[in-house]
Design a protein around this motif. Structure first.
Motif, mmCIF file in Angstrom:
data_model
loop_
_atom_site.group_PDB
_atom_site.id
_atom_site.type_symbol
_atom_site.label_atom_id
_atom_site.label_comp_id
_atom_site.label_asym_id
_atom_site.label_seq_id
_atom_site.Cartn_x
_atom_site.Cartn_y
_atom_site.Cartn_z
ATOM 1 N N TRP A 5 -7.383 1.571 -2.230
ATOM 2 C CA TRP A 5 -6.744 2.226 -3.368
ATOM 3 C C TRP A 5 -7.774 2.839 -4.308
ATOM 4 N N THR A 6 -8.886 2.123 -4.536
ATOM 5 C CA THR A 6 -9.905 2.610 -5.466
ATOM 6 C C THR A 6 -10.944 3.504 -4.796
ATOM 7 N N GLN A 27 -0.778 7.802 -7.299
ATOM 8 C CA GLN A 27 -1.477 8.794 -8.116
ATOM 9 C C GLN A 27 -0.524 9.802 -8.782
ATOM 10 N N ASN A 74 -15.113 -0.483 -8.251
ATOM 11 C CA ASN A 74 -16.103 -0.162 -7.236
ATOM 12 C C ASN A 74 -17.511 -0.562 -7.650
ATOM 13 N N TYR A 109 -1.622 4.910 -2.188
ATOM 14 C CA TYR A 109 -2.012 5.320 -3.530
ATOM 15 C C TYR A 109 -2.015 6.837 -3.643
ATOM 16 N N ASN A 115 -10.899 2.475 -11.266
ATOM 17 C CA ASN A 115 -11.486 2.634 -9.943
ATOM 18 C C ASN A 115 -13.003 2.532 -9.999
ATOM 19 N N THR A 116 -13.600 3.172 -10.990
ATOM 20 C CA THR A 116 -15.056 3.128 -11.131
ATOM 21 C C THR A 116 -15.521 1.706 -11.408
#
Length: 192
Positions: free
Chosen positions: A129-130, A83, A103, A78, A99-100
């Protein structure tokens, strides 16, 4: 093609170094391989029930180690490829939001993928990845994979060959129903 791969994997259960093969399959299944280690575990435990707990432990350790490889794949690919491409497309902010959100529910995502038929490798890669905290990923992977492998080992140790069909065909459904009931219970507690 998958059937031939499945049959070949099953044949490894009779190999003198079957524990090593199990470790290898459990390791690669957590990051890239499509066949779960259960196809080796089941005949190995049926052949030697006294080794059920050792077999489950080998699958657990190798699977979590393979999960770390999946995490690394997600983290490194990533950063180096995904990215910059998303940034050039103007989607970097959307990925940060994803991602937030991932997670925030990462513990549950890893737990669910670790015990249900959902491909665990998808979550291992997404976790890297996150940028999921590594400690959360490892702890949840250990919990989920221990549940999965030790439940299978316990059922086979206790009931032997008669439970094999249930495990191969319905245990994934039972784990999935368990997760749905668990979420339903949390939701009901929150609403009430």
């Amino acid at each position: 093609m998958l059937r031939a791969l499945y049959d070949r994997t099953m044949a490894l259960a009779d190999h003198p170094k079957a524990l090593w093969w199990l470790a290898g399959v459990a390791f690669v299944e957590s990051s890239v391989f499509p066949i779960p280690p259960d196809v080796l575990m089941i005949p190995m435990i049926l052949a030697r029930p006294s080794r059920a707990w050792l077999i489950a432990l080998v699958a657990l350790v190798a699977s979590v180690a393979g999960g770390l490889l999946g995490y690394a794949i997600g983290a490194f690919f990533y950063d180096s490829i995904g990215q910059p491409v998303l940034g050039a497309m103007g989607k970097a902010d959307a990925m940060a939001d994803f991602n937030t959100r991932f997670n925030d529910f990462g513990f549950w995502a890893v737990l669910i993928a670790g015990i249900t038929p959902f491909p665990y490798k998808v979550i291992t890669i997404m976790s890297g990845w996150t940028g999921m905290p590594l400690a959360t990923f490892v702890a949840t992977s250990i919990l989920a994979r221990a549940l999965r492998f030790f439940v299978v080992a316990g059922l086979l140790w206790q009931f032997g060959a008669p439970i094999r069909n249930f495990i191969e065909r319905r245990l994934g459904l039972v784990f999935t129903v368990f997760v749905v009931l668990l979420f339903g219970g949390f939701f009901a507690l929150k609403v009430l």
